[in-house]
Scaffold this motif. Sequence first.
Motif, mmCIF file in Angstrom:
data_model
loop_
_atom_site.group_PDB
_atom_site.id
_atom_site.type_symbol
_atom_site.label_atom_id
_atom_site.label_comp_id
_atom_site.label_asym_id
_atom_site.label_seq_id
_atom_site.Cartn_x
_atom_site.Cartn_y
_atom_site.Cartn_z
ATOM 1 N N GLN A 79 0.807 -1.209 0.000
ATOM 2 C CA GLN A 79 0.000 0.000 0.000
ATOM 3 C C GLN A 79 0.845 1.266 0.000
ATOM 4 O OE1 GLN A 79 -2.419 1.083 3.328
ATOM 5 N NE2 GLN A 79 -1.230 -0.080 4.808
ATOM 6 N N ARG A 80 2.120 1.132 0.297
ATOM 7 C CA ARG A 80 2.978 2.309 0.287
ATOM 8 C C ARG A 80 4.424 1.865 0.135
ATOM 9 N NH1 ARG A 80 5.612 2.337 5.025
ATOM 10 N NH2 ARG A 80 4.661 1.344 6.847
ATOM 11 N N MET A 81 5.264 2.815 -0.231
ATOM 12 C CA MET A 81 6.689 2.580 -0.324
ATOM 13 C C MET A 81 7.399 3.280 0.827
ATOM 14 S SD MET A 81 7.382 0.805 -3.048
ATOM 15 C CE MET A 81 6.923 0.438 -4.736
ATOM 16 N N SER A 82 8.602 2.854 1.134
ATOM 17 C CA SER A 82 9.495 3.597 2.012
ATOM 18 C C SER A 82 10.698 3.967 1.168
ATOM 19 C CB SER A 82 9.908 2.742 3.212
ATOM 20 O OG SER A 82 10.782 3.467 4.047
ATOM 21 N N LEU A 83 10.783 5.251 0.813
ATOM 22 C CA LEU A 83 11.812 5.697 -0.133
ATOM 23 C C LEU A 83 12.599 6.874 0.437
ATOM 24 C CD1 LEU A 83 9.668 5.630 -3.413
ATOM 25 C CD2 LEU A 83 11.081 3.802 -2.468
#
Length: 291
Positions: A79-83
Amino acid sequence: MLVRFITFGENPAVVIARGRGLFASRGLEVETTITRSSTEQMRGLSAGTYDVASTAFDNVLAWSGREGADIHAVAQASQRMSLPVYVRPEIGDWDDLRGRTLAVDAVDTAYALVLRRILLAHGLDLDRGDYRLDGVGATGPRFESMKSGKTFAGILNPPWDKQAEAAGLKRMADYREVLPDYPGGVFAVTTRWAGAHRDELVAFLKCLTEAAGWGNDPANRADALGLLREAQGIDDERAAKELAALPPATDLNLTGLQVPLDLRVSFGMPPGKGTDLAAYYDLHYHAEAAA
């Protein structure tokens, strides 16, 4: 029925589905390969070496039709990225990156474009020659490149962010400053494989849908964390982050998918099959699985 799955890191829905016996219950054997780069991953998917990829949607945009295979996103993988952007210790501010070489996976896809957008917001333009990009591969090779001093900045996904901090690298920025709606990863397949293996794909997606539903139920949180922790040999903090990335549902976030398409077009790099988002996803398989 064998499904050859390639990913950058263990996907929580896949881990839960395997750990709860969902794949086995539907006669599936899911063989997981951890890729060294998006080029290896997408070239392998295109060639038929792998059947399903968990990847950034921009890789679908960049590679669909590139080496003869149509590639479509079929479900949401996270559901989301960690960038987060990390820099070497000697970098004090953005201007210190001028003339430096920065680490990316591939210079023309996915997080390289995210990094370019972040740098542009801070006055650094690749097209103007303010810095250079080195396509060293996935997060591990990026970290090693930065740690050795070959490159000076890059996006480092978990769990490499913790190793970066232990090595003295500094967190400089986050993609959400400029791209708050950038989507999580997707599951992608070639049209050729999906057409010939519809039963396997629908069964695979059924398992992922059930795994996401179970993992997002608060009543199952402790069991889900334990399963992720034990299956991957990770600590409680990392397991909680993995569970937080599990999408509440596996149907595609079409609004989010438009963001990387618009980003690619803004850099003068429109995908080869045109700029109609619908050319890069297929909802039919997930709809059948959900039904």
